[in-house]
Design an enzyme around this catalytic site. Structure first.
Site, PDB file in Angstrom:
ATOM      1  CG  ASP A   9      -0.213  -0.073   2.545  1.00  0.00           C
ATOM      2  OD1 ASP A   9      -0.919   0.491   3.642  1.00  0.00           O
ATOM      3  OD2 ASP A   9       0.740  -0.345   2.705  1.00  0.00           O
ATOM      4  CB  VAL A 123       4.349  -4.746   3.519  1.00  0.00           C
ATOM      5  CG1 VAL A 123       5.299  -5.913   3.633  1.00  0.00           C
ATOM      6  CG2 VAL A 123       4.478  -4.211   1.936  1.00  0.00           C
ATOM      7  CG  HIS A 237       6.532  -0.243  10.368  1.00  0.00           C
ATOM      8  ND1 HIS A 237       6.701  -0.454  11.861  1.00  0.00           N
ATOM      9  CD2 HIS A 237       6.218   1.181  10.433  1.00  0.00           C
ATOM     10  CE1 HIS A 237       6.410   0.531  12.559  1.00  0.00           C
ATOM     11  NE2 HIS A 237       6.075   1.582  11.653  1.00  0.00           N
ATOM     12  CG  ASP A 238       5.819  -1.849   5.016  1.00  0.00           C
ATOM     13  OD1 ASP A 238       5.165  -1.058   4.108  1.00  0.00           O
ATOM     14  OD2 ASP A 238       5.253  -2.374   5.984  1.00  0.00           O
TER      15      ASP A 238
HETATM   16  O1  RIB Z   1       1.945  -0.138  10.963  1.00  0.00           O
HETATM   17  C1  RIB Z   1       2.850   0.108   9.757  1.00  0.00           C
HETATM   18  C2  RIB Z   1       2.147  -0.340   8.689  1.00  0.00           C
HETATM   19  O2  RIB Z   1       1.195   0.445   8.295  1.00  0.00           O
HETATM   20  C3  RIB Z   1       3.358  -0.368   7.362  1.00  0.00           C
HETATM   21  O3  RIB Z   1       2.705  -1.312   6.455  1.00  0.00           O
HETATM   22  C4  RIB Z   1       2.837   1.111   6.806  1.00  0.00           C
HETATM   23  O4  RIB Z   1       3.114   1.072   5.420  1.00  0.00           O
HETATM   24  C5  RIB Z   1       1.448   1.335   7.127  1.00  0.00           C
HETATM   25  O5  RIB Z   1       0.752   0.695   6.171  1.00  0.00           O
HETATM   26 CA    CA Z   2       2.605  -0.754   4.151  1.00  0.00          CA
END
Ligand code: RIB
Ligand code: CA
Length: 305
Positions: A9, A123, A237-238
């Site tokens: 996303d 992700v 994160h991703d």
């Molecule tokens: O909480 C972090 C996630 O939420 C990541 O995938 C960031 O891109 C958002 O989509």
């Molecule tokens: Ca994401």
């Protein structure tokens, strides 16, 4: 060689996951599917195509779901900007265009035509994965593994309890976590331990090259938005899901069941820890090696540029 489908996303940290995948010889990108999440599908698709164009990804990009299975749409624009990828300015694309056909059908066909070979890497919200499982349940047994960023057992980042990806489509997340598919989960417990410091960002600005420039422009926005919200430095994160596929050793894990709160409004979308188990359940990443992660980003940016 890990043959993967990235379901994104795009989003600023999604862009880093795409850059890391593109720049790592251990990863073969079969295709990408953009889904609604951080911002609407139109924007996440455009962002994904633009990032792929800059880093030279020729793999096909498809459109996935435009809305969650049941709940109203939510977005995370306050971290990623109105466009979902505030910062970089892109030229008119010469190569990458969205593929005709459904991203969900692409996921199903690629997995069924390559039994045991394909790793799904979602992700963003898990809508596409849940719909693919509902349309073709056999992918649950035939997929090599699903490595996902989402959930949290240490409190949320969009509500006090829920992480954004599971909060944006809790029903889809419950379908995936209860499917019995081979799951590896990167929750906030792990991903918030790997952040980008201002000094590290300044160092990447000396790299030169279009991919490094894209990375730095995205991270300038990400850093500013994290600082504006007073929540420290931006978390990777991703891209940690890609780092795991390059080398799983630097991480530490627990294995237990995972479910998603669907009834209680105050904790809607929260991931709930189930019983520890030796097999089955979900392999949950807990610890990460920050230095090792950034060495992978260095290698990917140098390889791309
Ligand atoms: O909480 C972090 C996630 O939420 C990541 O995938 C960031 O891109 C958002 O989509
Ligand atoms: Ca994401």
């Amino acid at each position: 060689m890990q043959r993967i489908i990235l379901d994104v996303d795009t989003g600023l940290d999604d862009a880093v996951a795409i850059i890391l995948a593109a720049g790592s010889e251990a990863i073969h990108l079969e295709g990408l599917v953009a889904t609604a999440g951080n911002v609407g599908l139109e924007r996440t698709l455009e962002n994904t195509l633009n990032v792929c164009e800059v880093v030279g990804i020729v793999a096909p990009v498809f459109a996935g779901s435009s809305k969650p299975l049941k709940r109203e749409r939510v977005h995370a624009g306050d971290f990623h900007g109105v466009s979902g990828l505030d910062g970089p300015v892109f030229q008119q694309r010469r190569h990458q265009q969205v593929q005709k056909g459904s991203g969900i059908q692409f996921i199903i066909d690629t997995i069924m035509n390559n039994p045991g070979e394909i790793t799904l890497v979602p992700v963003g919200p898990l809508t596409d994965i849940a719909l693919a499982m509902q349309q073709e349940p056999r992918i649950i047994r035939v997929v090599k593994q699903i490595v996902l960023m989402g959930g949290s057992f240490v409190g949320g980042n969009v509500t006090p309890e829920a992480e954004f990806n599971t909060y944006a489509d809790p029903e889809a997340a419950q379908i995936v976590f209860s499917s019995g598919a081979p799951l590896v989960m990167f929750p906030l417990d792990c991903t918030t331990k790997v952040t980008l410091s201002p000094d590290a960002l300044a160092r990447y600005k000396t790299f030169g090259g279009e991919s490094a420039k894209l990375f730095c422009s995205c991270m300038d926005t990400y850093m500013a938005n994290y600082q504006k919200k007073g929540v420290g430095y931006p978390a990777m994160h991703d891209p940690l899901c890609i780092a795991y596929l390059i080398d799983p050793k630097p991480f530490t894990y627990e294995r237990h069941g995972v479910s998603v709160e669907l009834e209680d409004q105050a904790t809607y979308g929260k991931t709930l820890r189930g019983k520890p188990c030796k097999e089955g359940g979900v392999l949950v990443a807990k610890g990460a090696d920050t230095t090792h992660f950034w060495s992978l980003i260095d290698q990917a940016l140098l390889a791309l540029d």
